[in-house]
Design an enzyme around this catalytic site. Structure first.
Site, PDB file in Angstrom:
ATOM      1  N   ASP A  51       0.893  -1.161   0.000  1.00 35.17           N
ATOM      2  CA  ASP A  51       0.000   0.000   0.000  1.00 35.17           C
ATOM      3  C   ASP A  51       0.939   1.221   0.000  1.00 35.17           C
ATOM      4  O   ASP A  51       2.139   1.086   0.240  1.00 35.17           O
ATOM      5  CB  ASP A  51      -0.850  -0.054   1.282  1.00 35.17           C
ATOM      6  CG  ASP A  51      -1.513   1.269   1.568  1.00 35.17           C
ATOM      7  OD1 ASP A  51      -2.238   1.762   0.684  1.00 35.17           O
ATOM      8  OD2 ASP A  51      -1.287   1.818   2.651  1.00 35.17           O
ATOM      9  N   ASP A  53      -0.121   5.241   0.807  1.00 38.10           N
ATOM     10  CA  ASP A  53      -0.377   6.304   1.795  1.00 38.10           C
ATOM     11  C   ASP A  53      -0.459   5.742   3.211  1.00 38.10           C
ATOM     12  O   ASP A  53      -1.251   4.857   3.473  1.00 38.10           O
ATOM     13  CB  ASP A  53      -1.691   7.020   1.448  1.00 38.10           C
ATOM     14  CG  ASP A  53      -1.571   7.808   0.161  1.00 38.10           C
ATOM     15  OD1 ASP A  53      -1.942   7.260  -0.886  1.00 38.10           O
ATOM     16  OD2 ASP A  53      -1.069   8.947   0.220  1.00 38.10           O
TER      17      ASP A  53
HETATM   18  O1  LIG Z   1      -2.259   4.378  -0.696  1.00 36.17           O
HETATM   19  P1  LIG Z   1      -3.571   4.160   0.036  1.00 36.17           P
HETATM   20  O2  LIG Z   1      -3.406   3.893   1.496  1.00 36.17           O
HETATM   21  O3  LIG Z   1      -4.471   3.174  -0.685  1.00 36.17           O
HETATM   22  O4  LIG Z   1      -4.322   5.609   0.082  1.00 36.17           O
HETATM   23  C1  LIG Z   1      -5.342   6.007  -0.589  1.00 36.17           C
HETATM   24  C2  LIG Z   1      -5.801   7.412  -0.323  1.00 36.17           C
HETATM   25  O5  LIG Z   1      -7.170   7.395  -0.391  1.00 36.17           O
HETATM   26  C3  LIG Z   1      -5.400   8.022   1.006  1.00 36.17           C
HETATM   27  O6  LIG Z   1      -6.134   7.474   2.049  1.00 36.17           O
HETATM   28 MG   LIG Z   2      -2.705   3.346   3.249  1.00 38.44          MG
END
Ligand SMILES: O=P(O)(O)OC[C@@H](O)CO
Ligand SMILES: [Mg+2]
Length: 270
Positions: A51, A53
């Site tokens: 993942d 973020d």
């Molecule tokens: O990289 P991720 O954790 O999927 O993030 C998505 C984005 O919506 C931030 O919350």
């Molecule tokens: Mg995330």
């Protein structure tokens, strides 16, 4: 509850499908099963999906800051129980939840909220830093030729803003799947994005040989319903009730032990 040592392996019998929950156990039973599960670990991880973020980069505090700013205008406060519902989701999906949960329906549309949020985030995103342990783990997996990729709910435009200083790390990824990818029909917690990410590796991969790293409850749920193993690195402000589905909980990627998952061990003492 994860110990401060940061390692807490849920009692899955490794040969069983990773989504099998063995239900609640007393803590001593857990510890015994943890040792048994670790010793019985026959499952070899061959591919890794990250993942982004809140897991690879420290962008989540910017989302929180900006969402607090928007709510200040309506004399409302933002809290982690709401944050837990938004994290990891596609932008428009999290915007709908935000407007509804904050009682702003009819006052602010999800589209208006997104426009304001993205506007404020444009200045903040370029300063995103890598989180602790990221560079070490990704470089280690790259040197050991473990195929890895990114599956993020972020859209392309914000992905470029957030990662512009970290080209070298992201260049080690075999591929990157983003929230606005046409093949990703539904955002996390649906399994779509992890299934698309798994299908883009060179060879056919058994989902149970894939280890996912996530920070958000929606991401953990998505990985589990995709039949994959998942290590969760949650923000310490996220209530532990959101940790249940993860196979392992770490306080930081610095605590990750590759050999526990059949991956090449670190050679440095760090
Ligand atoms: O990289 P991720 O954790 O999927 O993030 C998505 C984005 O919506 C931030 O919350
Ligand atoms: Mg995330």
């Amino acid at each position: 509850m994860a110990s401060r040592a940061g390692l807490f392996l849920l009692p899955f019998a490794f040969h069983s499908p990773p989504s099998l929950h063995l239900g609640r156990r007393s803590s001593s039973h857990l510890l015994m099963e943890k040792a048994a599960a670790a010793a019985a670990a026959t499952r070899q991880i061959t591919h890794v999906i990250f993942d982004m973020d809140g897991l690879l980069i420290d962008s989540e505090p910017f989302y929180t800051l900006v969402q607090e700013k928007v709510l200040e205008r309506f004399n409302k406060t933002f809290d982690w129980s709401l944050k837990a519902k938004l994290m990891g989701k596609k932008a428009i999906e999290s915007a709908r939840i935000f407007v509804e949960e904050c009682g702003l329906t009819g006052i602010l549309t999800p589209e208006e909220f997104l426009e304001e949020r993205e506007g404020l985030l444009q200045e903040l995103f370029p300063s995103c830093q890598l989180l602790p342990g990221v560079e070490r783990l990704i470089s280690h997996l790259h040197v050991n030729q473990i195929p890895m990729c990114v599956a993020t709910g972020s859209y392309k435009q914000t992905f470029d803003l957030k990662t512009q200083r970290h080209g070298e790390i992201f260049s080690m990824m075999h591929h990157i799947v983003m929230g606005d990818d046409p093949d990703v029909k539904h955002g996390k917690p649906s399994p779509d994005i992890f299934q698309v990410a798994a299908n883009r590796f060179e060879m056919n991969v058994d989902p149970a040989e894939i280890l996912v790293f996530e920070d958000a409850p929606a991401g953990v749920a998505a990985a589990k319903s995709a039949g994959m193993w998942v290590v969760m690195v949650p923000d310490e402000r996220l209530d532990a009730s959101h940790h249940k589905e993860a196979d392992q909980i770490l306080t930081s990627l610095l605590d990750f032990s590759p050999s526990l998952w059949g991956l090449p061990p670190f050679t440095d003492a760090a």
